[in-house]
Scaffold this active site. Structure first.
Site, PDB file in Angstrom:
ATOM      1  N   LYS A   1      28.365 -27.288 -58.795  1.00 20.58           N
ATOM      2  CA  LYS A   1      28.876 -28.659 -58.793  1.00 20.58           C
ATOM      3  C   LYS A   1      29.273 -29.028 -57.365  1.00 20.58           C
ATOM      4  O   LYS A   1      30.093 -28.354 -56.746  1.00 20.58           O
ATOM      5  CB  LYS A   1      30.094 -28.768 -59.712  1.00 20.58           C
ATOM      6  CG  LYS A   1      30.837 -30.111 -59.648  1.00 20.58           C
ATOM      7  CD  LYS A   1      32.142 -30.050 -60.447  1.00 20.58           C
ATOM      8  CE  LYS A   1      33.020 -31.269 -60.189  1.00 20.58           C
ATOM      9  NZ  LYS A   1      34.338 -31.172 -60.872  1.00 20.58           N
TER      10      LYS A   1
ATOM     11  N   ASP B   1      36.154 -36.919 -55.233  1.00 21.20           N
ATOM     12  CA  ASP B   1      36.322 -37.352 -56.620  1.00 21.20           C
ATOM     13  C   ASP B   1      37.541 -38.263 -56.742  1.00 21.20           C
ATOM     14  O   ASP B   1      38.676 -37.798 -56.735  1.00 21.20           O
ATOM     15  CB  ASP B   1      36.483 -36.133 -57.532  1.00 21.20           C
ATOM     16  CG  ASP B   1      36.631 -36.513 -59.002  1.00 21.20           C
ATOM     17  OD1 ASP B   1      36.331 -37.679 -59.339  1.00 21.20           O
ATOM     18  OD2 ASP B   1      37.023 -35.645 -59.793  1.00 21.20           O
TER      19      ASP B   1
ATOM     20  N   ASP C   1      36.239 -30.694 -54.430  1.00 26.10           N
ATOM     21  CA  ASP C   1      35.626 -30.653 -55.753  1.00 26.10           C
ATOM     22  C   ASP C   1      34.157 -30.232 -55.677  1.00 26.10           C
ATOM     23  O   ASP C   1      33.473 -30.171 -56.694  1.00 26.10           O
ATOM     24  CB  ASP C   1      35.754 -32.017 -56.437  1.00 26.10           C
ATOM     25  CG  ASP C   1      35.768 -31.913 -57.956  1.00 26.10           C
ATOM     26  OD1 ASP C   1      36.034 -30.818 -58.473  1.00 26.10           O
ATOM     27  OD2 ASP C   1      35.509 -32.933 -58.621  1.00 26.10           O
TER      28      ASP C   1
ATOM     29  N   ASP D   1      36.475 -39.433 -65.216  1.00 26.80           N
ATOM     30  CA  ASP D   1      36.889 -38.304 -64.382  1.00 26.80           C
ATOM     31  C   ASP D   1      36.340 -36.977 -64.912  1.00 26.80           C
ATOM     32  O   ASP D   1      36.669 -35.916 -64.394  1.00 26.80           O
ATOM     33  CB  ASP D   1      38.416 -38.241 -64.277  1.00 26.80           C
ATOM     34  CG  ASP D   1      38.880 -37.423 -63.084  1.00 26.80           C
ATOM     35  OD1 ASP D   1      38.068 -37.218 -62.157  1.00 26.80           O
ATOM     36  OD2 ASP D   1      40.046 -36.992 -63.061  1.00 26.80           O
TER      37      ASP D   1
ATOM     38  N   ARG E   1      30.685 -32.446 -65.437  1.00 24.77           N
ATOM     39  CA  ARG E   1      29.758 -32.026 -66.492  1.00 24.77           C
ATOM     40  C   ARG E   1      28.543 -32.947 -66.562  1.00 24.77           C
ATOM     41  O   ARG E   1      27.474 -32.530 -67.033  1.00 24.77           O
ATOM     42  CB  ARG E   1      30.483 -31.937 -67.831  1.00 24.77           C
ATOM     43  CG  ARG E   1      30.985 -33.234 -68.414  1.00 24.77           C
ATOM     44  CD  ARG E   1      32.058 -33.004 -69.468  1.00 24.77           C
ATOM     45  NE  ARG E   1      33.328 -32.594 -68.849  1.00 24.77           N
ATOM     46  CZ  ARG E   1      34.406 -32.226 -69.538  1.00 24.77           C
ATOM     47  NH1 ARG E   1      34.375 -32.229 -70.860  1.00 24.77           N
ATOM     48  NH2 ARG E   1      35.512 -31.872 -68.921  1.00 24.77           N
TER      49      ARG E   1
ATOM     50  N   GLU F   1      33.267 -36.228 -64.534  1.00 31.81           N
ATOM     51  CA  GLU F   1      31.963 -36.429 -63.871  1.00 31.81           C
ATOM     52  C   GLU F   1      31.224 -35.124 -63.613  1.00 31.81           C
ATOM     53  O   GLU F   1      29.997 -35.099 -63.527  1.00 31.81           O
ATOM     54  CB  GLU F   1      32.143 -37.207 -62.569  1.00 31.81           C
ATOM     55  CG  GLU F   1      32.495 -36.394 -61.329  1.00 31.81           C
ATOM     56  CD  GLU F   1      33.846 -35.695 -61.405  1.00 31.81           C
ATOM     57  OE1 GLU F   1      33.974 -34.626 -60.785  1.00 31.81           O
ATOM     58  OE2 GLU F   1      34.762 -36.211 -62.083  1.00 31.81           O
TER      59      GLU F   1
ATOM     60  N   LYS G   1      42.294 -41.466 -60.386  1.00 33.21           N
ATOM     61  CA  LYS G   1      43.359 -40.483 -60.199  1.00 33.21           C
ATOM     62  C   LYS G   1      44.526 -41.123 -59.441  1.00 33.21           C
ATOM     63  O   LYS G   1      44.327 -42.026 -58.625  1.00 33.21           O
ATOM     64  CB  LYS G   1      42.847 -39.291 -59.374  1.00 33.21           C
ATOM     65  CG  LYS G   1      41.755 -38.457 -60.011  1.00 33.21           C
ATOM     66  CD  LYS G   1      41.317 -37.355 -59.043  1.00 33.21           C
ATOM     67  CE  LYS G   1      40.155 -36.542 -59.569  1.00 33.21           C
ATOM     68  NZ  LYS G   1      40.548 -35.636 -60.655  1.00 33.21           N
TER      69      LYS G   1
END
Length: 483
Positions: free
Chosen positions: A249, A254, A272, A331, A335, A333, A261
């Site tokens: 990933k 993010d 991330d 959030d 997956r 994202e 967030k």
């Protein structure tokens, strides 16, 4: 960092101090009276009203009259690798803090070859320079390491490759987000591929749209600059009989998207992309050692931004494998970008797929930041990775891949929900979601990197961002190749 290694079988104070004024002295189980600096240690213990028992708890430092700094640590054969790494890291801290150019390490007692290897790795990985953008940044300059008490260094290449890979992982993860957008990250990977003689391929947003990779595109479309891509790096070995796929990933920043967030939880979200850093760093270590395995490294590179084109709750998108996904929380994202990337990876029919991601907060709730969680569709694979965690000192906990969790993802309008609004067991639910996008029933293990950063350092590594997953996977790879 290039290190000149040497070794010397004899253990005597004069030879050690002739080499360096910075000395790590490791003894296993009992402290022999013939060990170098034994008298200095006794004087220190007497002065501080301590006993040898106190050294079992933490290392002790000695400052000699000539200015030499000796750090002594006692290990026990009954200790875990993680416990030994922690003590070695603590013992090396005062030595490396002085940024020496030469370091002497002396080992004495049981299993000294494995102890010497462990000490060498802990020293080397913590002597590396990480991104430092201060004007007065003070850089480490270690050049020479001599290990006293052993007659060979058969593990030197492995230790160097693992430390370099861990450093690459930490370096990529720590790079500020304005210096590592998906576009800049791809340029960096292209340069690395050229340097390492890897094959490089990428699919940009327009190509992914045309392919029908709607899960990845849903996340990517929110960025004003459409620079997201899925990147594939490939290493081939003439004697390889197996192929491993690594999936990472790579969310370069993010925001959470429409489910924005707060500032507290957005801080550090340039990290991330750590899963992608782990994957490419493992590839580098394999390539450096020329290990006999074919590897495809798939990196899902994007940012999760908020904007007029960003995906939103209740959208329904179609993934590369044709499944429709109801968006529940923007959030989640990670997956989404992994779903299409796992489909691409599985279509090439590797023997095994490992994916790495800072994926769920619930895994961190379950374990904290000292261990990471794994979930696999094969109990044998899960057991192998868990054992590798014990041997490498990068500890993991196996969570179930239980089919009855699928009911949490039932959707009235689409084939599957992206997630639930509740966070209960989201680490398991996320793995069940990801598993829907694998094709051909390939052996797969998902690593949720809850321990990628630990405030006080973790195991062998002193920095907060610790490169977790690199040593774990390289250790597991020995089992994979031996099968």
């Amino acid at each position: 960092m290039h290190i000149n290694w040497s070794h010397y079988l004899a253990l005597n104070e004069s030879s050690i101090l002739d080499f360096s004024q910075h000395v790590l002295l490791v003894f296993v189980d009992a402290l022999p009276a013939t060990m170098p600096f034994h008298t200095s240690l006794e004087n220190k213990l007497k002065r501080s009203q301590s006993t040898l028992k106190d050294i079992e708890e933490k290392p002790v430092s000695l400052e000699l009259a000539d200015g030499a700094l000796i750090s002594m640590v006692q290990l026990k054969t009954a200790q875990s690798v993680f416990e030994q790494q922690t003590l070695l890291r603590q013992a090396l801290k005062p030595l490396l803090a002085e940024r020496p150019t030469r370091l002497a390490m002396a080992v004495y007692g049981q299993a000294i070859d494995s102890v010497a290897k462990l000490a060498a790795y802990v020293a080397l990985v913590n002597a590396q320079n990480l991104p430092a953008l201060k004007r007065d940044a003070k850089l480490a300059g270690l050049k020479d390491i001599c290990i006293f008490g052993i007659d060979a260094l058969p593990w030197m290449t492995e230790v160097e490759a693992t430390a370099a890979a861990n450093t690459l992982c930490r370096t990529l993860t720590l790079t500020p987000p304005n210096q590592q957008t998906p576009k800049l990250y791809r340029e960096r990977l292209q340069a690395l591929a050229s340097e390492q003689n890897w094959q490089y391929a990428e699919w940009n947003v327009e190509q992914l749209k045309a392919m029908g990779a709607g899960a990845f595109v849903a996340v990517a479309q929110g960025s004003e600059t459409q620079d997201a891509a899925i990147v594939k790096l490939s290493y081939r070995h003439a004697q390889a009989s197996k192929t491993l796929a690594l999936v990472g990933k790579g969310i370069c920043f993010d925001t959470g998207g429409h489910n924005l967030k707060s500032s507290k939880y957005m801080q550090g979200m340039h990290q991330d992309m750590n899963g992608s850093a782990v994957a490419v760093s493992i590839l580098q270590a394999i390539s450096t050692q020329q290990l006999p395995v074919n590897v495809d490294c798939w990196l899902a590179l994007a940012q999760n931004h908020i904007g007029p084109n960003a995906y939103k709750q209740n959208d329904v998108v179609t993934a590369l494998n044709g499944m429709t996904i109801e968006i529940v929380h923007t959030d989640a994202e990670g997956r989404m970008v992994l779903a299409d990337t796992l489909t691409l990876a599985s279509r090439e029919k590797p023997d095994t797929i490992l994916d790495f991601a800072t994926l769920t907060g619930s895994m961190q709730t379950a374990l904290g930041t000292r261990m990471s969680g794994i979930i696999a569709n094969s109990q044998a694979l899960a057991s192998q990775v868990a054992e590798a965690g014990i041997v490498s000192g990068e500890r993991v906990v196996v969570f179930p891949y239980a089919e009855d969790y699928d009911s949490e993802l039932d959707s009235e309008i689409a084939d599957i929900k992206q997630c639930t609004m509740e966070s209960d067991a989201d680490h398991i639910i996320a793995a069940r979601f990801l598993g829907k996008f694998l094709e051909d029933n390939i052996s797969w293990c998902h690593v949720d990197l809850s321990s990628y950063a630990h405030k006080d350092g973790l195991g062998a590594v002193a920095s907060e961002v610790n490169g977790f997953g690199v040593a774990l996977t390289l250790q597991w790879l020995k089992t994979f190749l031996a099968e």
